[in-house]
Structure formats: C-alpha cells, structure tokens
Design a protein around this motif. Structure first.
Motif: not given
Length: 307
Positions: A134-139
């Motif tokens: 989920e977090t790599v999709g917000t960088q």
C-alpha cells in the motif's frame, strides 16, 4: 591461472561446462563461477604436486589433496560459504569426469563440505508485507507511477516472483491470465498462479500508464518510457520502509521470501512451494522451514518467558 592447466585438463573442463550449459540448463553466471572454482582447484593441484599432471592426478585424488586445497583457500581468506560452493563445483566436475573415464571418485565425493552458518531468509510479517504494498503506491506525485510500483511489488509478494522476472514481463502478458508462465534462472520455465489482486493491480497500471503496452516491449516502464530498472523498485521500497519503520532487510527479494514463508505457515506443501519459486533444489526451499521454526520459537519465548 588457466596457464597452470594441462591441455587435457582444459579440454575436460570445457567439456564439463558445455554439458552444464547445454543439458543441465545452468545459467551463464553459474557456469562462470564454476569455471573459476575448478580452475583454481586444478591450478592448486599443479602447484601442490610440483608439475602439470594431466588427467592422471584427477583419477588419483585423495582426501589429503582436498584437505590441503581447502586449507590453502582458508589461508587466502576465502569464506567457508565460498569454499563450500567451490568444493561442490569440484565434486560435480570430478563426478562427470569419472563417468567418462571410468575411475572411482569416492574420495572426492565423500569429502565433507566446510561448515558455515546459513543466512536465513528475512521475510516480512503479513501485515508489514501488505503495508509495504500500500505504501509504495503513495510515493510519487504521478498516479501511474504509484500504480506501477504497487503492481510490481504485488507480483513479488502475490506470485513469489524475482524482481528480474517481474520486470521481464512484456505487453504480451496482458491481460494477466490466472496462471502465468515464467522463465526463471537458467531459462527454466514454471507455471505460477496469479491472484486476482495481482491481476487487478497490473490492469490498473496498464490503464493509467502513458505508454501503451506493446507486444515484445517491457510491460513496466520507467518515467521516460524505457524499461523499468530494478533499482527504481528498490528505491521506492527503501522510502516506504523508512515510513513504516521496517528494517533494511525489507527489500524486493524479501517480498518473495515473505510469499514462501507465509505459504508455508498456512500449511503449504514444501515441494509445491519449490515449484512455485523455481528452485532447482529442494534444499534451497527448505531454508523456509528454518525461518518458520525460528518465528515459532520467538512466539514461544514471548508466551513462556524464562524465570
């Protein structure tokens, strides 16, 4: 170093390496490493016995020859893991040669490998793996890059792919099928089930990407349209793990480790996991049983603290 080899030894070595590449499907890097290991061993024999011996010395190898060589390698500062790999290469070469020349290779094949502490895979916990995706999709400030990074990491965790395997996919792979044919190390193919979440993530990326997928062209593109590099995924995961407070071991390959470990924890069959990962040897996959046991012991220690 190759100058220390006799013509007969050099011919035998090239024949064995050709056999590995053609019949066993060994990868180019593996062939190169084996060449270096066996050439070093043959060069040592020439120095140890004072002259080139041709193939004759290989038919008369003793345990003392191998002990002397391994001691020489330790003296050069060669790590036990590397020495064990070199011994494995020598055994393979001598076994092949003994089949061709008809001599007894028991002395070599029964030699004990140097002991070393195997590095266990470092998987992420299930919630950490999901948080990483989920977090790599917000960088990034660009939606299509976020979708791309999320799709790649989902393939690593959801299908157990190596980063090189995920990035080798081309536009021909769309739409992703329920079972994907992957060409792994040494050109070996395997069939990998694709979870609905992975298919959805890749489909979303394909819709948002400014570079239409083309047959024969990389599916995953960099910001300028070229093939996406493994370093780009490693970097975005590095940023994500800092946000999440995860250790430096939370790398792209750790997602593949996590896939295997979580499957095993859920009752997956070790042989089936071996096939899904594309491991040539079951012993490689068995490392995950040690990981699972280690995690179990951590839970046990917390639940039953020593007085």
């Amino acid at each position: 170093m190759s100058l220390a080899l006799s013509p007969a030894q050099r011919d035998a070595l090239e024949g064995w390496l050709a056999h590995l590449a053609a019949l066993d499907g060994a990868a180019a890097n593996t062939v190169t490493a084996y060449r270096t290991d066996v050439t070093g061993f043959l060069a040592f024999l020439a120095q140890h016995h004072g002259a080139q011996q041709g193939l004759g010395i290989l038919t008369r190898l003793s345990q003392s020859d191998l002990r002397a060589w391994l001691a020489h390698e330790r003296g050069r500062g060669v790590a036990a893991r590397s020495a064990a790999r070199a011994l494995s290469a020598v055994k393979s070469f001598v076994r092949w040669l003994s089949d061709r020349e008809g001599f007894d290779a028991t002395a070599v094949l029964s030699a004990r490998s140097p002991k070393f502490q195997r590095k266990l895979p470092r998987p992420l916990a299930e919630d950490a793996a999901k948080a990483m995706i989920e977090t790599v999709g917000t960088q990034s400030s660009k939606d299509w890059i976020n979708a791309r990074d999320m799709a790649v990491v989902t393939l690593l965790y959801g299908c157990g792919l190596r980063i090189s395997e995920a990035l080798s996919l081309t536009g021909d792979a769309l739409p992703l099928p329920e079972v994907l044919r992957i060409r792994g190390k040494g050109g070996k193919e395997r069939l990998v089930p694709v979870l609905p979440a992975a298919r959805a993530a890749v489909a979303r990326y394909a819709r948002l990407a400014p570079y239409p997928p083309e047959p024969g062209q990389p599916l995953f593109r960099g910001a300028r349209g070229g093939a996406l590099s493994p370093r780009a995924i490693a970097k975005v995961m590095e940023q994500a793990r800092m946000q999440l407070g995860l250790p430096a071991t939370a790398t792209p390959h750790a997602m593949r480790h996590s896939f295997a470990t979580h499957l095993l924890s859920a009752g997956g069959d070790l042989r089936a996991i071996q096939e899904l990962l594309g491991h040539a040897s079951l012993s490689t996959t068995q490392a995950y049983t040690a990981v699972d046991t280690a995690r179990l012991m951590e839970v046990y220690e917390k639940a039953h603290p020593r007085s």
